[in-house]
Enzyme design. Structure first.
Site, PDB file in Angstrom:
ATOM      1  N   CYS A   1       0.568  -0.944  -0.161  1.00 39.53           N
ATOM      2  CA  CYS A   1       0.050   0.004   0.251  1.00 39.53           C
ATOM      3  C   CYS A   1       0.776   1.069   0.086  1.00 39.53           C
ATOM      4  CB  CYS A   1      -0.761   0.708   0.970  1.00 39.53           C
ATOM      5  SG  CYS A   1      -2.067  -1.591   1.515  1.00 39.53           S
TER       6      CYS A   1
ATOM      7  N   HIS B   1      -3.453   7.140   2.778  1.00 42.23           N
ATOM      8  CA  HIS B   1      -3.433   6.111   2.702  1.00 42.23           C
ATOM      9  C   HIS B   1      -5.303   5.391   3.028  1.00 42.23           C
ATOM     10  CE1 HIS B   1      -3.874   1.448   1.237  1.00 42.23           C
ATOM     11  NE2 HIS B   1      -3.727   1.024   2.327  1.00 42.23           N
TER      12      HIS B   1
ATOM     13  N   ASN C   1     -10.707  -0.159   0.822  1.00 41.65           N
ATOM     14  CA  ASN C   1      -8.587  -0.078   0.217  1.00 41.65           C
ATOM     15  C   ASN C   1      -8.388  -0.504  -0.735  1.00 41.65           C
ATOM     16  OD1 ASN C   1      -5.886  -0.276   0.881  1.00 41.65           O
ATOM     17  ND2 ASN C   1      -5.643  -1.212   2.914  1.00 41.65           N
TER      18      ASN C   1
HETATM   19  O1  UT7 Z   1      -3.044  -1.275   3.813  1.00 42.88           O
HETATM   20  C1  UT7 Z   1      -3.640  -1.200   4.860  1.00 42.88           C
HETATM   21  C2  UT7 Z   1      -4.898  -2.800   4.602  1.00 42.88           C
HETATM   22  N1  UT7 Z   1      -4.732  -2.654   6.385  1.00 42.88           N
HETATM   23  C3  UT7 Z   1      -5.443  -2.194   7.411  1.00 42.88           C
HETATM   24  O2  UT7 Z   1      -5.190  -1.151   7.449  1.00 42.88           O
HETATM   25  C4  UT7 Z   1      -5.917  -3.207   8.667  1.00 42.88           C
HETATM   26  C5  UT7 Z   1      -5.462  -2.442   9.760  1.00 42.88           C
HETATM   27  N2  UT7 Z   1      -6.749  -2.681  11.006  1.00 42.88           N
HETATM   28  C6  UT7 Z   1      -7.892  -2.548  11.152  1.00 42.88           C
HETATM   29  O3  UT7 Z   1      -8.329  -1.776   9.934  1.00 42.88           O
HETATM   30  C7  UT7 Z   1      -9.185  -3.276  11.723  1.00 42.88           C
HETATM   31  O4  UT7 Z   1      -8.119  -3.438  13.149  1.00 42.88           O
HETATM   32  C8  UT7 Z   1      -9.742  -4.060  11.577  1.00 42.88           C
HETATM   33  C9  UT7 Z   1     -11.148  -3.260  10.668  1.00 42.88           C
HETATM   34  C10 UT7 Z   1      -9.396  -4.764  10.536  1.00 42.88           C
HETATM   35  C11 UT7 Z   1     -10.712  -3.890  12.570  1.00 42.88           C
HETATM   36  O5  UT7 Z   1     -11.578  -4.045  13.430  1.00 42.88           O
HETATM   37  P1  UT7 Z   1     -10.993  -4.110  14.213  1.00 42.88           P
HETATM   38  O6  UT7 Z   1     -11.139  -2.464  15.978  1.00 42.88           O
HETATM   39  O7  UT7 Z   1      -9.341  -4.391  15.540  1.00 42.88           O
HETATM   40  O8  UT7 Z   1     -11.420  -5.027  15.464  1.00 42.88           O
HETATM   41  P2  UT7 Z   1     -10.811  -6.400  15.997  1.00 42.88           P
HETATM   42  O9  UT7 Z   1     -10.136  -6.950  15.034  1.00 42.88           O
HETATM   43  O10 UT7 Z   1     -10.525  -6.051  17.490  1.00 42.88           O
HETATM   44  O11 UT7 Z   1     -11.964  -7.600  15.869  1.00 42.88           O
HETATM   45  C12 UT7 Z   1     -12.792  -7.756  16.250  1.00 42.88           C
HETATM   46  C13 UT7 Z   1     -14.350  -8.557  16.850  1.00 42.88           C
HETATM   47  C14 UT7 Z   1     -13.634 -10.015  16.931  1.00 42.88           C
HETATM   48  O12 UT7 Z   1     -14.850 -10.253  17.159  1.00 42.88           O
HETATM   49  P3  UT7 Z   1     -14.442 -11.173  18.569  1.00 42.88           P
HETATM   50  O13 UT7 Z   1     -13.018 -11.619  18.726  1.00 42.88           O
HETATM   51  O14 UT7 Z   1     -14.337  -9.810  19.622  1.00 42.88           O
HETATM   52  O15 UT7 Z   1     -15.622 -11.745  18.967  1.00 42.88           O
HETATM   53  C15 UT7 Z   1     -14.019 -10.042  15.378  1.00 42.88           C
HETATM   54  O16 UT7 Z   1     -14.073 -11.420  14.858  1.00 42.88           O
HETATM   55  O17 UT7 Z   1     -15.327  -8.108  15.103  1.00 42.88           O
HETATM   56  C16 UT7 Z   1     -14.696  -9.518  14.502  1.00 42.88           C
HETATM   57  N3  UT7 Z   1     -15.111  -9.288  12.937  1.00 42.88           N
HETATM   58  C17 UT7 Z   1     -16.008  -8.381  12.243  1.00 42.88           C
HETATM   59  N4  UT7 Z   1     -17.004  -9.134  12.622  1.00 42.88           N
HETATM   60  C18 UT7 Z   1     -17.983  -8.472  12.034  1.00 42.88           C
HETATM   61  C19 UT7 Z   1     -14.102  -9.292  12.195  1.00 42.88           C
HETATM   62  N5  UT7 Z   1     -14.632  -9.395  11.369  1.00 42.88           N
HETATM   63  C20 UT7 Z   1     -15.745  -8.883  11.298  1.00 42.88           C
HETATM   64  C21 UT7 Z   1     -16.590  -8.817  10.345  1.00 42.88           C
HETATM   65  N6  UT7 Z   1     -17.660  -8.626  10.853  1.00 42.88           N
HETATM   66  N7  UT7 Z   1     -16.420  -8.264   8.888  1.00 42.88           N
END
Ligand code: UT7
Length: 311
Positions: free
Chosen positions: A112, A236, A266
């Protein structure tokens, strides 16, 4: 010789995949995606449109916008991690399609942050006087490495392309300063494993928030400028929460940050040039505006550029 942007172009595939569509494909919700990422919909390229096709379309527009013919391009740099194949490169494929006969051509792989890496590589050739016009493209067809069974990643990404012609500009304009960096020890947090992209979202999130803020401040410092001088932040477009954190670090009001993440998701190396084109087309960039572009990605990699708009 200062290097700056002579023209810009973008291409987004027509097909829209909304959060509601994703709800039907996997265990997710529009509410979760919107509140955690700011994404409402993204573009997905159809099977007959490959990375090089999108790159070609964006490049054509950038050349028109710069009023430069393909024969006048000295070099083509394509930032992508989703090339049609490992070789011939996307850069060589579009060199032929554009008819850019005298251009050297290669792909740049920095995920990215790729567009930042490509722009600074181009700058070196312009500054030394070795080349006059370098075409740079950020393009991804991430949908072909997306695991549609993995809700952690499938909801985040989209396809698209952005391009710029980099060339000499007058004193005080163009690229004023830059920072490029990498930390290979974080490679495990965002990678292609087998056929698919895989990610530790929380680790990438922490890294992104820290690095986007620091790199933006570093390029301002290197250019002898301060937060108050910034007219537009083009981060980004990965996640609105990461983008907001960088905006707050620079103390900028909401209207001074570009946002396209809600409609395109993204699209990796394409996200910064696509966002920049939209600002330009909306007439929101004026001559002499100070623009901060900043990106991060798999590798891990990062890059930031302070640019004074104008030729
Ligand atoms: O270009 C670079 C690319 N990468 C990035 O920019 C990613 C950077 N990271 C992020 O943007 C965030 O970490 C995410 C959007 C990927 C995730 O957000 P978060 O607030 O960090 O959530 P989390 O990983 O702490 O997950 C929270 C919960 C989890 O459930 P449990 O374990 O708490 O029960 C996940 O399983 O959300 C769940 N979850 C979802 N639920 C519904 C993860 N993806 C989804 C989804 N729909 N699509």
């Amino acid at each position: 010789m200062n290097a700056g942007i002579l023209g810009l172009g973008r291409y987004l595939p027509e097909k829209i995949l909304t959060n509601a569509d994703l709800e039907k494909m996997m265990d997710t919700s529009d509410e979760w995606i919107r509140t955690r990422t700011g994404i409402e919909e993204r573009r997905i390229a159809s099977d007959d449109i490959n990375t090089s096709d999108m790159a070609y379309e964006a490049a054509k527009v950038a050349l028109e916008n710069a009023q430069i013919s393909a024969e006048d391009i000295d070099m083509i740099l394509v930032a992508t991690v989703t090339p049609d194949q490992s070789f011939p490169t996307v850069a060589c494929m579009i060199q032929e399609k554009l008819g850019a006969k005298k251009a050297a051509a290669m792909d740049v792989s920095a995920a990215c942050a790729g567009f930042m890496y490509a722009m600074i590589t181009a700058q070196q050739f312009i500054q030394t006087g070795a080349y006059k016009h370098v075409l740079i493209v950020g393009v991804e067809k991430l949908s072909k490495i997306t695991n549609w069974e993995d809700r952690n990643t499938a909801v985040l990404f989209g396809d698209g392309a952005g391009a710029a012609v980099i060339g000499p500009v007058s004193e005080g304009k163009g690229i004023l300063s830059f920072e490029l960096g990498a930390d290979g020890s974080g490679g495990k947090y965002l990678l292609q494993e087998g056929d698919f992209l895989s990610m530790n979202g929380r680790e990438v999130f922490k890294f992104a928030v820290r690095q986007m803020g620091e790199s933006s401040l570093n390029v301002l410092d290197k250019a002898g400028l301060t937060k108050e001088d910034v007219d537009l932040l083009v981060p980004h477009q990965a996640n609105i929460r990461i983008m907001e954190a960088s905006r707050e670090r620079l103390g900028l009001p909401v209207e001074k940050m570009t946002k396209t993440v809600h409609k395109y998701g993204n699209n990796s190396s394409a996200s910064i040039p696509v966002a920049l084109v939209e600002e330009m087309e909306a007439g929101r960039i004026k001559d002499n505006d100070l623009i901060i572009m900043v990106g991060f990605g798999g590798g891990l990699t990062w890059g930031a550029i302070a640019l004074r708009w104008g030729k």
